[in-house]
Design a protein around this motif. Structure first.
Motif, PDB file in Angstrom:
ATOM      1  N   CYS B 118       6.972  -5.310  -6.500  1.00  0.00           N
ATOM      2  CA  CYS B 118       6.000  -5.031  -7.562  1.00  0.00           C
ATOM      3  C   CYS B 118       6.620  -4.154  -8.648  1.00  0.00           C
ATOM      4  N   SER B 120       5.658  -1.258  -9.682  1.00  0.00           N
ATOM      5  CA  SER B 120       5.726   0.171  -9.358  1.00  0.00           C
ATOM      6  C   SER B 120       6.963   0.493  -8.525  1.00  0.00           C
ATOM      7  N   PHE B 360      -4.378   2.020  -7.305  1.00  0.00           N
ATOM      8  CA  PHE B 360      -3.427   1.582  -8.339  1.00  0.00           C
ATOM      9  C   PHE B 360      -2.462   0.485  -7.876  1.00  0.00           C
TER      10      PHE B 360
HETATM   11  S1  SF4 Z   1       1.097  -0.587  -2.589  1.00  0.00           S
HETATM   12 FE1  SF4 Z   1       2.240   0.108  -4.336  1.00  0.00          FE
HETATM   13  S2  SF4 Z   1       4.309  -0.436  -3.842  1.00  0.00           S
HETATM   14 FE2  SF4 Z   1       3.024  -1.692  -2.541  1.00  0.00          FE
HETATM   15  S3  SF4 Z   1       2.673  -3.604  -3.676  1.00  0.00           S
HETATM   16 FE3  SF4 Z   1       1.037  -2.199  -4.128  1.00  0.00          FE
HETATM   17  S4  SF4 Z   1       1.689  -1.247  -6.024  1.00  0.00           S
HETATM   18 FE4  SF4 Z   1       3.477  -2.086  -5.065  1.00  0.00          FE
END
Ligand code: SF4
Ligand code: SF4
Lengths: 417, 418
Positions: B118, B120, B360
């Protein structure tokens, strides 16, 4: 130098821009009617749209539609529709706006949402969000989806990466033909048409770059508002003659301003660079800076469209060149490369400081900004300002504290000059 | 990555023998505090460890390079140094990950491997690349987002091959060969098989092996020496299977608790799962990064003893294994995961589903409405809870969970009465 008291001077071509936007969306609706039917694709801003255009498919851009809703301060109710359907408030507001408008059947195009797609193309090169968002749209309309997967190009594109993306581009052609039930055109004819489109894209990009070069002048002939507003053709009409014609006019008008020594911001005192997407519902914030003599001379966001330089594609293998260019877009490269590009812009545009819009919607653009801001301060010795907001969801914005921070930033700039 | 906010005391689990209890404790302790485990391991003179932060990093490759793979899941609790590196709207797991990495002293692991999933986590990798102590090994496993389609397998194999080659830069490692990769794949498959047996016990008798303990064990299996982990899992599974056989009927009250499937991403601690159990629910199945999804790999692609031993074929098999596993929501297309969750809910006869959504987290949040809809259509009511900094906001979550449990109980009784 002529100084006006107006907070910002609008470009004369802006009225033509309105016509272009109108014509684009009307064209999209017309494409859905029986007699003027043309396949419509929903695409992302980083999509290799030239392939679609070469196949006679009309691309529409939900992100651009998001910007349109945002600038009319109309996005929040659509976002709320999406939230009611279970989409988290923390998701990208372009996506929520689009999904909410789609689900409710209402929109900002004469009360209508975007016309329904016949096919969907999403490209991972700007974020992972658009893959998920397009999956939602594909399920809703039950229409075919192509995911162009562009692995991360932190420091460049590896050969296997390029081959992977190139193969997908070839597949994309087949996908488009299948989705629109068309016969494959002869390879030569298709490539000729693709080169023509790429040539038009390249011409528009070259003109776009010229605009950025013109902005190096003091005073700058165009500030962020002009550039944000004028993004529409390079994003949405790239690859068409109308786009090229339009930017010629913008270029001429800016050249004229430079010749007359007329700046976009009366009494330009500071030159700034903007990082991240515009805050579409709050141009007043930028105007506030303008009134204090701060003009934007570059934006990483608008600059990103100057990267589509299709020179190679016009001479060599077009798909090869496209595989590379579409992998190297701003949001698909590493922080080091982004830093280099930012520093280069600061130097060339002769900027005095950098404003970072920390946009809670857009993680791929925003995460990493703290590192960039630190680098600007430490390595370039320039002041930075971080504005916490969102590009279309105005609920995420607190005006008071932002203005206080802007004032402090301006003081810092004054002290430094 | 420290165990600061991990509840003290042994995790609930009805083992019979001493050996099983010891195995359980070894696994759970390692998972709860990988940093201490790594320090102890090092003090005992063991070889270098390589950390990884995502289930898409194939630990088989790290093992095959003669190194010890350890999953670093982030430091639970309030955000520390990552606060000045990542905005608060990065998912708290990503922030916890960066925090954990930034607080490593440099001696615990020789390096860290990230996988492309992802936006992040990509940002965490980029930040870490800037701040990693000098000389620390860094690799970004640039995996595709697509699971099928033209070039996907070739590209994945090439990415894995780059990874295998890059590990040679770790001092103390050895070149990855076809044989070493096959041997590593067999070891990893043994670990997964052990966990699979435990998952079956959990589903049959959550009163004997609660879901929270199962995940604590699974976490431990990503930290503990893998040979030891495989043995410990085997011991534990055999013991618990015997306990189930000896106690065919659930004890007082057990069995009347509603059964749920828990779905979500990576959990920094078992805290949220314990809260679910505290509210009167049994976790019978899961679709979590450390649990159900980590076990559900495609069949037929595992390492075979008779397989060709060249590195190319071994990497190709590994690529197929990871492309064929039940995907996380960062991968396209998502249908396989939707089907997995719905099938698991049916197979384990659950009464409801709890979504643990990491605040998030875009990929999971995008899938939520569709998955909720599909589960609902199949007769599985669900509850959504947001996890932040590894925890649920206790008061509010407990109230909602209890109300959910009550609703499920009523439905169960209604069903029986009907
Ligand atoms: S929990 Fe955080 S690191 Fe895992 S997929 Fe979701 S946004 Fe990405
Ligand atoms: S996450 Fe960012 S790049 Fe992606 S669609 Fe939203 S605004 Fe655009």
């Amino acid at each position: 130098m002529k100084t006006a008291t107006m907070p910002d001077r609008r470009l004369k071509v802006d009225s033509e821009l309105k016509r272009l936007i109108l014509r684009h969306y009307l064209g999209a609706f017309r494409a859905k009617r029986p007699l003027t039917r043309r396949p419509v694709a929903w695409v992302t801003s980083g999509a290799p749209v030239e392939i679609l255009l070469a196949l006679g498919i009309l691309p529409v851009y939900p992100e651009n539609y998001g910007a349109l809703c945002g600038s009319r301060k109309a996005a929040v109710p659509y976002c709320e529709e999406a939230e009611k359907a279970g989409y988290s408030l923390d998701l990208c507001a372009y996506a929520r706006n689009s999904i909410g408008s789609m689900l409710s059947g209402r929109g900002e195009l004469g009360g209508r949402p975007l016309p329904a797609p016949d096919l969907l193309l999403t490209t991972k090169n700007i974020c992972g969000v658009v893959v998920k968002w397009w999956e939602v749209v594909a399920r809703h309309y039950g229409c075919p989806l192509f995911v162009l997967d562009t692995p991360f190009a932190a420091d460049g594109v590896t050969p296997e990466q390029k081959e992977y993306v190139r193969g997908q581009l070839e597949d994309l052609v087949d996908f488009c033909l299948r989705a629109t039930r068309r016969r494959r055109p002869p390879r030569e004819a298709f490539e000729r048409r693709l080169r023509e489109v790429l040539d038009l894209s390249g011409q528009a990009t070259a003109l776009w770059q010229e605009l950025q070069v013109l902005r190096r002048n003091s005073p700058t002939p165009a500030s962020a508002l002009d550039m944000f507003t004028n993004l529409f053709p390079i994003v949405t009409l790239r690859g068409t003659q109308a786009c090229v014609d339009y930017y010629r006019k913008v270029r001429d008008e800016l050249s004229e301003r430079v010749r007359r020594g007329e700046g976009a911001v009366p009494g330009e005192r500071f030159r700034l660079v903007w990082d991240n997407i515009a805050i579409w519902y709050n141009f007043d914030l930028v105007r506030y800076l303008h009134r204090r003599g701060a003009a934007f001379v570059g934006e990483t966001y608008t600059d990103a469209w100057g990267l589509y330089d299709f020179k190679e594609a016009r001479v060599g293998d077009p798909l090869d060149a496209m595989a590379e260019l579409y992998s190297l877009v701003l949001l698909n490269v590493g922080l080091e490369v982004r830093k280099e590009r930012l520093f280069r812009m600061v130097r060339l545009q002769r900027a005095d400081g950098v404003v970072f819009h920390s946009c809670r919607s857009c993680k791929t653009y925003s995460l990493g900004q703290y590192e960039l801001a630190r680098a600007v301060r430490d390595e370039l010795g320039l002041p930075t300002l971080i504005i916490e907001a969102d590009m279309v969801d105005s609920r995420a914005f607190a005006s008071g504290p932002t203005v206080t921070r802007i004032d402090a930033f301006l003081e810092l700039l004054s002290g430094g000059l | 990555m420290n165990g600061a906010s991990v509840a003290a005391g042994p995790p609930p689990c009805r083992t019979a023998g001493e050996a099983a209890r010891a195995a359980l404790e070894r696994l759970v302790r390692a998972g709860a505090d990988p940093v201490s485990y790594l320090r102890g391991r090092r003090a005992a003179g063991a070889g270098p460890a390589v950390g990884y932060v995502c289930g898409y990093v194939p630990e088989e490759v790290i093992l095959a390079a003669g190194l010890h793979p350890v999953r670093l899941g982030g430091r639970p609790g309030p955000v520390g140094p990552a606060d000045s590196r990542l905005q608060s709207f990065a998912c708290s797991f990503a922030r916890a990950c960066l925090d954990g990495l930034l607080t490593l002293t440099g001696s615990e692991v020789a390096g860290v491997v990230f996988a492309y999933t992802c936006d992040s986590l990509r940002a965490v990798a980029e930040s870490w690349r800037i701040h990693a102590p000098r000389g620390t090994f860094f690799h970004f496993l640039n995996l595709p987002a697509r699971l099928k389609g033209r070039g996907v397998e070739d590209y994945t194999r090439a990415a894995l091959s780059r990874f295998a080659v890059s590990l040679q830069a770790v001092e103390g490692g050895r070149p990855v060969t076809g044989e070493s990769l096959e041997a590593a794949a067999r070891l990893t498959a043994a670990v997964r098989a052990g966990l699979g047996r435990l998952a079956a016990v959990r589903s049959a008798r959550p009163d004997i092996l609660p879901g929270s303990t199962f995940i604590a064990i699974a976490r431990g299996a990503t930290v503990l020496d893998r040979g030891e982990a495989a043995r410990d899992l085997d011991t534990l599974a055999a013991d618990l299977e015997a306990v189930v056989e000896a106690n065919p009927l659930p004890g007082d009250g057990a069995g009347s608790r509603p059964r749920v499937l828990v779905t979500g991403g990576f959990l920094e601690t078992e805290g949220p799962l314990r809260l679910i159990e505290e509210a009167g629910l049994d976790i019978a199945a899961d679709d979590l990064c450390l649990g159900g999804r980590a076990l559900a790999f495609g069949a037929g692609t595992e390492a075979r003893p008779d397989a060709e031993s060249g590195l190319g074929p071994a990497l190709a098999r590994l690529a197929a294994l990871y492309l064929g596993r039940v995907p996380c929501p960062t991968k396209h297309p998502p249908e396989r995961r939707f089907a997995f969750v719905c099938d698991e809910a049916a197979r384990h006869d659950v009464d409801g589903v709890v979504f643990l959504l990491q605040k998030f987290c875009d990929p999971h949040a995008f899938d939520y409405p569709e998955l909720r809809h599909r589960l609902g259509s199949a007769g599985h009511p669900s509850l959504l809870l947001e996890v932040e900094q590894g925890a649920l906001s206790r008061g509010q979550a407990l109230t909602r969970l209890e109300a959910f449990a009550e609703g499920l109980r009523e439905a169960m009784e209604g069903g029986r009465a009907g």
